[in-house]
Scaffold this motif. Sequence first.
Motif, PDB file in Angstrom:
ATOM      1  N   MET A   1       0.865  -1.165   0.063  1.00  0.00           N
ATOM      2  CA  MET A   1       0.003   0.163   0.105  1.00  0.00           C
ATOM      3  C   MET A   1       1.130   1.169   0.379  1.00  0.00           C
ATOM      4  SD  MET A   1      -2.279  -1.131   3.209  1.00  0.00           S
ATOM      5  CE  MET A   1      -1.473  -1.552   4.095  1.00  0.00           C
ATOM      6  N   LEU A   2       1.911   1.254  -0.615  1.00  0.00           N
ATOM      7  CA  LEU A   2       3.214   1.832  -0.664  1.00  0.00           C
ATOM      8  C   LEU A   2       2.795   3.059  -1.094  1.00  0.00           C
ATOM      9  CD1 LEU A   2       5.853   2.166   1.113  1.00  0.00           C
ATOM     10  CD2 LEU A   2       6.621   1.484  -1.013  1.00  0.00           C
ATOM     11  N   GLY A   3       1.607   4.120  -1.761  1.00  0.00           N
ATOM     12  CA  GLY A   3       0.824   5.173  -2.162  1.00  0.00           C
ATOM     13  C   GLY A   3       2.239   5.948  -1.891  1.00  0.00           C
ATOM     14  N   THR A   4       2.091   6.955  -2.970  1.00  0.00           N
ATOM     15  CA  THR A   4       2.587   8.009  -2.627  1.00  0.00           C
ATOM     16  C   THR A   4       1.714   9.705  -3.429  1.00  0.00           C
ATOM     17  OG1 THR A   4       3.816   7.916  -5.156  1.00  0.00           O
ATOM     18  CG2 THR A   4       5.361   7.595  -3.247  1.00  0.00           C
ATOM     19  N   LEU A   5       0.794   9.000  -3.309  1.00  0.00           N
ATOM     20  CA  LEU A   5      -0.448   9.943  -3.685  1.00  0.00           C
ATOM     21  C   LEU A   5      -0.934  10.338  -2.602  1.00  0.00           C
ATOM     22  CD1 LEU A   5      -2.336   7.990  -6.678  1.00  0.00           C
ATOM     23  CD2 LEU A   5      -0.872   9.616  -7.660  1.00  0.00           C
ATOM     24  N   ARG A   6      -1.417  11.644  -3.377  1.00  0.00           N
ATOM     25  CA  ARG A   6      -2.022  12.949  -1.908  1.00  0.00           C
ATOM     26  C   ARG A   6      -3.420  12.530  -1.366  1.00  0.00           C
ATOM     27  NH1 ARG A   6      -0.667  17.798   0.208  1.00  0.00           N
ATOM     28  NH2 ARG A   6      -2.098  16.812   2.009  1.00  0.00           N
ATOM     29  N   LYS A   7      -3.991  12.077  -2.592  1.00  0.00           N
ATOM     30  CA  LYS A   7      -5.478  11.493  -2.653  1.00  0.00           C
ATOM     31  C   LYS A   7      -5.911  10.587  -3.464  1.00  0.00           C
ATOM     32  CE  LYS A   7      -7.980  15.373  -3.238  1.00  0.00           C
ATOM     33  NZ  LYS A   7      -9.208  16.129  -3.608  1.00  0.00           N
ATOM     34  N   ASP A   8      -6.634   9.788  -3.454  1.00  0.00           N
ATOM     35  CA  ASP A   8      -6.650   7.962  -3.338  1.00  0.00           C
ATOM     36  C   ASP A   8      -7.972   7.847  -2.953  1.00  0.00           C
ATOM     37  OD1 ASP A   8      -6.659   5.641  -4.550  1.00  0.00           O
ATOM     38  OD2 ASP A   8      -4.610   4.967  -3.850  1.00  0.00           O
ATOM     39  N   ASN A   9      -9.092   7.564  -3.274  1.00  0.00           N
ATOM     40  CA  ASN A   9      -9.850   7.440  -2.978  1.00  0.00           C
ATOM     41  C   ASN A   9     -10.412   6.152  -3.241  1.00  0.00           C
ATOM     42  OD1 ASN A   9     -10.611   9.814  -0.147  1.00  0.00           O
ATOM     43  ND2 ASN A   9     -12.638   9.869  -1.994  1.00  0.00           N
ATOM     44  N   THR A  10      -9.486   5.141  -4.058  1.00  0.00           N
ATOM     45  CA  THR A  10     -10.447   3.985  -4.449  1.00  0.00           C
ATOM     46  C   THR A  10     -10.526   3.090  -3.132  1.00  0.00           C
ATOM     47  OG1 THR A  10      -8.077   3.369  -4.257  1.00  0.00           O
ATOM     48  CG2 THR A  10      -8.771   4.679  -6.563  1.00  0.00           C
ATOM     49  N   GLY A  11     -11.293   2.549  -2.548  1.00  0.00           N
ATOM     50  CA  GLY A  11     -12.068   1.978  -1.417  1.00  0.00           C
ATOM     51  C   GLY A  11     -11.307   2.264  -0.141  1.00  0.00           C
TER      52      GLY A  11
END
Length: 483
Positions: free
Chosen positions: A194-204
């Motif tokens: 879950m190593l995302g680097t996004l400020r916004k991510d509303n996928t589930g």
Amino acid sequence: FGSLATKVERNPSFSSLNSDDVSYFKGVLGEKNVVQDEDRLETANIDWMHKYKGSSKLLLLPRNTEEVSKILEYCNSRRLAVVPQGGNTGLVGGSVPVFDEVIINAGSMNKIIAFDKVSGILVCEAGCILENLISYLDNQGFIMPLDLGAKGSCQIGGNVSTNAGGLRFVRYGSLHGNVLGLEAVMANGDVLDMLGTLRKDNTGYDLKHLFIGSEGSLGIVTKVSILTPPKLSSVNIAFLACEDYLSCQKLLSEAKRKLGEILSAFEFLDSHAMDLVLNHLEGVRNPLPSAVHNFYVLIETTGSGVSFDKEKLEAFLLHSMESGLISDGVLAQDINQASSFWRIREGVPEALMRAGPVYKYDLSIPVEKMYGLVEEMRLRLGQSANVVGYGHLGDGNLHLNISAPRYDDTILAQIEPYVYEWTSKHRGSISAEHGLGLMKANEIFYSKSHETVQLMASIKKLLDPNGILNPYKVLPHSRCSYS
Ligand code: FAD
Ligand code: MLT
Ligand code: ZN
């Protein structure tokens, strides 16, 4: 030692370590990363306060996620309980074994993976020491959104797992906001990327939040991505004296109003905390020596306008002096003086440790009510102990510490459950930033409803059906239905 641990019984469903287990770990990690040396185990078995002591016979030092995965998959199949450990600076008995749990320390996983100078997003392994990250970012013109007195030892994985607050929280907020992603290994060895680097991510569902603040009870955090703010050119620090708590409180309201956008820390300590620091730490002197004061407040501002910020802070201080909120104060003239002010505030836990046994409480309480508890405890305990109050006033976080000649059931009975009941009555939290660990696992109901705890227990069961991850911590252990 012992009096706390003996209240818990070892879960009989856990296996005991045998020589085949040790051989397996040596095969995966290599001989030198499987530690059985008594001195090193002694250190890993004892917490920072020297209050909790386990009897683990094994410390494992994985070097990467795959090794963590293999360790956990094996431990799960063998029903060997484990304790994830970072810098072992935790203050609630969460980072050391209660019995013979295998200790897994992420310290060898200490690489910076990437840093994006445009976004300020840092991706690193969980074993990076906070102070090293602070220095690395400083060279890049950025800062960490969290800072705390234990920075020289604590690891970012430990910070995330405890959702540490610290000295910059008032400005940058919680790790639930600053951590953009993480990688964690579950009890069965599965790796969750879950190593995302996004400020916004509303996928589930945003599942990374389960691992922030769950104190190693749901998985081992192996990598973290974190949003870091740019380093600004103008930092000012004032060390101030107030004569009563109401003045500290009013000063906070004024600071929020008048310094709002540049305020980066608002900390306080009472005269008892100040005396401890002056008496127990070498080289520390009182920046306001001309009189004895009841409270000290440390205000830091951070902004980008060197002369504008200074003028603003000076005008604020002058006004606060004229209106009688502060009785004395000094503005740091250089970086050394600034560090000496921070040393006083950050040195309180160490000074308390040197003074002897200490009962520690980390409470969120509405600011208006907060110091009332310290005063009540002084009345309750009389001469039998030194009641000390300090903390992150800007966040409504009191550190109530009771320094006593010895750990004693009579003193403890004067403190608990009174402190928890008082906090609950004022709709506070019995753990603002340190977590529950072993110390407060059974006290969770003072701050959370039965339905909420039941859901937490169901999540724990789903992610760690055999309960091998940091047992006896966080969730209540004496009530069977929850553990
Ligand atoms: P540890 O103490 O080793 O572990 C803490 C918990 O996290 C344990 O439950 C452990 O099992 C778990 N854990 C550790 N690493 C991992 C991982 N990789 N994956 C999963 N679980 C893991 N805390 C604050 O919030 N604010 C403060 O201002 C503050 N100041 C402090 C000052 C001093 C002098 C000291 C001694 C402590 C202070 N603390 C503070 C408490 C402590 O430092 C923090 O809780 C810190 O975040 C713990 O990090 P650590 O690496 O030492 O973790
Ligand atoms: C602090 O703010 O100094 C820490 O949380 C440690 C403590 O509570 O003693
Ligand atoms: Zn704190």
